[in-house]
Design a protein around this motif. Sequence first.
Motif, PDB file in Angstrom:
ATOM      1  N   ARG A  33       0.953  -1.229   0.056  1.00  0.00           N
ATOM      2  CA  ARG A  33      -0.091  -0.176  -0.116  1.00  0.00           C
ATOM      3  C   ARG A  33       1.054   1.108   0.118  1.00  0.00           C
ATOM      4  N   THR A  34       1.862   1.321  -0.949  1.00  0.00           N
ATOM      5  CA  THR A  34       2.906   2.292  -1.225  1.00  0.00           C
ATOM      6  C   THR A  34       2.904   2.917  -2.532  1.00  0.00           C
ATOM      7  N   PRO A  35       3.426   4.376  -2.536  1.00  0.00           N
ATOM      8  CA  PRO A  35       3.480   4.492  -3.837  1.00  0.00           C
ATOM      9  C   PRO A  35       4.619   4.438  -4.538  1.00  0.00           C
ATOM     10  N   ASP A  36       5.445   4.013  -3.996  1.00  0.00           N
ATOM     11  CA  ASP A  36       7.118   4.114  -4.216  1.00  0.00           C
ATOM     12  C   ASP A  36       7.658   2.628  -4.022  1.00  0.00           C
ATOM     13  N   SER A  37       7.155   1.542  -4.063  1.00  0.00           N
ATOM     14  CA  SER A  37       7.606   0.318  -3.925  1.00  0.00           C
ATOM     15  C   SER A  37       8.605  -0.094  -5.031  1.00  0.00           C
TER      16      SER A  37
ATOM     17  N   VAL B 147       7.308   8.314   5.980  1.00  0.00           N
ATOM     18  CA  VAL B 147       5.818   8.084   6.119  1.00  0.00           C
ATOM     19  C   VAL B 147       5.690   8.263   7.716  1.00  0.00           C
ATOM     20  N   SER B 148       4.712   9.077   8.063  1.00  0.00           N
ATOM     21  CA  SER B 148       4.112   9.191   9.484  1.00  0.00           C
ATOM     22  C   SER B 148       3.603   7.841  10.162  1.00  0.00           C
ATOM     23  N   GLU B 149       3.481   7.706  11.405  1.00  0.00           N
ATOM     24  CA  GLU B 149       2.682   6.596  11.788  1.00  0.00           C
ATOM     25  C   GLU B 149       1.285   6.787  11.521  1.00  0.00           C
ATOM     26  N   THR B 150       0.795   7.912  11.581  1.00  0.00           N
ATOM     27  CA  THR B 150      -0.640   8.366  11.306  1.00  0.00           C
ATOM     28  C   THR B 150      -0.996   7.834   9.702  1.00  0.00           C
ATOM     29  N   GLU B 151       0.083   8.319   8.904  1.00  0.00           N
ATOM     30  CA  GLU B 151      -0.183   7.786   7.528  1.00  0.00           C
ATOM     31  C   GLU B 151      -0.061   6.374   7.268  1.00  0.00           C
ATOM     32  N   GLU B 152       0.880   5.763   7.872  1.00  0.00           N
ATOM     33  CA  GLU B 152       0.874   4.087   7.819  1.00  0.00           C
ATOM     34  C   GLU B 152      -0.490   3.596   8.394  1.00  0.00           C
ATOM     35  N   LEU B 153      -0.921   4.292   9.202  1.00  0.00           N
ATOM     36  CA  LEU B 153      -1.977   3.545   9.795  1.00  0.00           C
ATOM     37  C   LEU B 153      -3.497   3.600   8.693  1.00  0.00           C
ATOM     38  N   ARG B 154      -3.467   4.983   8.463  1.00  0.00           N
ATOM     39  CA  ARG B 154      -4.240   5.064   7.196  1.00  0.00           C
ATOM     40  C   ARG B 154      -4.191   4.236   5.964  1.00  0.00           C
ATOM     41  N   ARG B 155      -3.017   3.855   5.834  1.00  0.00           N
ATOM     42  CA  ARG B 155      -2.842   2.915   4.685  1.00  0.00           C
ATOM     43  C   ARG B 155      -3.304   1.622   5.023  1.00  0.00           C
ATOM     44  N   THR B 156      -3.330   1.174   6.301  1.00  0.00           N
ATOM     45  CA  THR B 156      -3.281  -0.242   6.607  1.00  0.00           C
ATOM     46  C   THR B 156      -4.543  -1.025   7.436  1.00  0.00           C
ATOM     47  N   VAL B 157      -4.928  -0.110   8.417  1.00  0.00           N
ATOM     48  CA  VAL B 157      -5.895  -0.465   9.432  1.00  0.00           C
ATOM     49  C   VAL B 157      -7.151  -0.807   8.658  1.00  0.00           C
TER      50      VAL B 157
ATOM     51  N   VAL C  99      -4.684 -15.851   6.066  1.00  0.00           N
ATOM     52  CA  VAL C  99      -3.823 -15.463   6.948  1.00  0.00           C
ATOM     53  C   VAL C  99      -3.305 -14.022   6.490  1.00  0.00           C
ATOM     54  N   ILE C 100      -3.531 -12.920   7.267  1.00  0.00           N
ATOM     55  CA  ILE C 100      -3.157 -11.615   7.198  1.00  0.00           C
ATOM     56  C   ILE C 100      -1.934 -11.163   7.726  1.00  0.00           C
ATOM     57  N   SER C 101      -0.781 -10.698   7.084  1.00  0.00           N
ATOM     58  CA  SER C 101       0.544 -10.287   7.863  1.00  0.00           C
ATOM     59  C   SER C 101       0.594  -8.853   7.190  1.00  0.00           C
ATOM     60  N   VAL C 102       1.080  -8.055   8.441  1.00  0.00           N
ATOM     61  CA  VAL C 102       1.532  -6.880   8.070  1.00  0.00           C
ATOM     62  C   VAL C 102       2.967  -6.467   8.274  1.00  0.00           C
ATOM     63  N   ASP C 103       3.520  -5.763   7.296  1.00  0.00           N
ATOM     64  CA  ASP C 103       4.849  -5.257   7.644  1.00  0.00           C
ATOM     65  C   ASP C 103       5.018  -4.020   8.000  1.00  0.00           C
ATOM     66  N   THR C 104       5.390  -4.134   9.352  1.00  0.00           N
ATOM     67  CA  THR C 104       5.789  -2.819   9.959  1.00  0.00           C
ATOM     68  C   THR C 104       6.695  -2.968  11.099  1.00  0.00           C
ATOM     69  N   TYR C 105       7.356  -1.678  11.440  1.00  0.00           N
ATOM     70  CA  TYR C 105       8.430  -2.012  12.407  1.00  0.00           C
ATOM     71  C   TYR C 105       7.746  -0.938  13.662  1.00  0.00           C
TER      72      TYR C 105
ATOM     73  N   GLY D 285       2.633  -0.921   4.286  1.00  0.00           N
ATOM     74  CA  GLY D 285       2.138   0.513   4.545  1.00  0.00           C
ATOM     75  C   GLY D 285       3.379   1.752   4.336  1.00  0.00           C
ATOM     76  N   VAL D 286       4.598   1.135   4.315  1.00  0.00           N
ATOM     77  CA  VAL D 286       5.798   1.880   4.122  1.00  0.00           C
ATOM     78  C   VAL D 286       6.700   1.205   3.528  1.00  0.00           C
ATOM     79  N   LYS D 287       7.422   1.893   2.520  1.00  0.00           N
ATOM     80  CA  LYS D 287       8.365   1.201   1.706  1.00  0.00           C
ATOM     81  C   LYS D 287       9.654   0.590   2.613  1.00  0.00           C
ATOM     82  N   ALA D 288      10.219  -0.381   2.500  1.00  0.00           N
ATOM     83  CA  ALA D 288      11.175  -0.917   3.301  1.00  0.00           C
ATOM     84  C   ALA D 288      12.360  -0.294   3.326  1.00  0.00           C
ATOM     85  N   GLY D 289      12.870   0.274   2.215  1.00  0.00           N
ATOM     86  CA  GLY D 289      14.093   0.920   2.007  1.00  0.00           C
ATOM     87  C   GLY D 289      13.970   2.373   2.310  1.00  0.00           C
TER      88      GLY D 289
END
Length: 295
Positions: A31-35, A76-86, A100-106, A67-71
């Motif tokens: 859910r990122t524009p820059d994968s 990306v703020s936490e608020t934006e990451e939440l908007r993209r994922t929750v 099975v749903i996995s979410v990639d987040t740190y 919700g956030v590009k790995a590299g």
Amino acid sequence: MADELTAAGVLRLGRREFGPGQFAVMAIVNRTPDSFYDRGATFATDKAYDAIAQAVDDGADLVDIGGVKAGYGEPVSETEELRRTVDFVAGIRARHPDLVISVDTYRSGVARRVGEAGADLINDTWAGADPEMAAAAAATGAGLVCSHVGGLTPRTDPHRMAYDDVVADVIRTTTALAEQAVAAGVRRDAIVIDPTHDFGKNTLQSLELTRRLDELVATGWPVLVAVSNKDFIGETLDLPPGQRGSGTLAALSVSAWLGARVFRVHDVPAARQALDLIAVLRGAKQPAGTRRSLA
């Protein structure tokens, strides 16, 4: 080979159980524009839901939502990451109750919220950079991926990483994180370790991890491999991301033969076919048909 397979434990995620010798395919839906790979192909919500449905039809057992590009990239703020994922996780759960749903987040704050929304697994690709991550997963009953990044902070690229023995370092780090997760309340049968190819590693180190993956498997923890279209494959074959499919399948097949259990991939149909064949070759599955020269 059969004795080796029965020694492995059952992995339980959400409503699914993956027994000894079963390979679980994890489809990547960013859910990122820059994968680095799809350049935002599933950033739009409708496109992302379509990708989930197609992945399920193609044989995916899990989906991994990022919700956030790995590299390195735009902050990306936490608020934006939440908007993209929750809300998206909640939507997937409504549409695919058994998936099975996995979410990639740190971020532990994101982990807790997506767990409440229905996520079954938290894919922490930055090795516990947030010390509350295991507690957040435990609070919602989610499983946890314990990874290795060589001490890097989130979203930073490796530079001249050095290890006396990269495999030993990966084993030491991931198993310690796994035991810490158990102590924090995460179920032991919902924990996966990930050598985390390319994160905190150069190409030679990622290749070494691949050829010695059986040493990670020997720890007894289920092993996840996320090698799909990664730079170590590209550098090895001198190919850009869009042309690394065959190399990816080779790395997946070697990893499966050496005992990996979960495979994070972009191309679900190709991975499913390759892994099904490896399962038959390892004696964990029967061929779909054996009529040739028998009729």
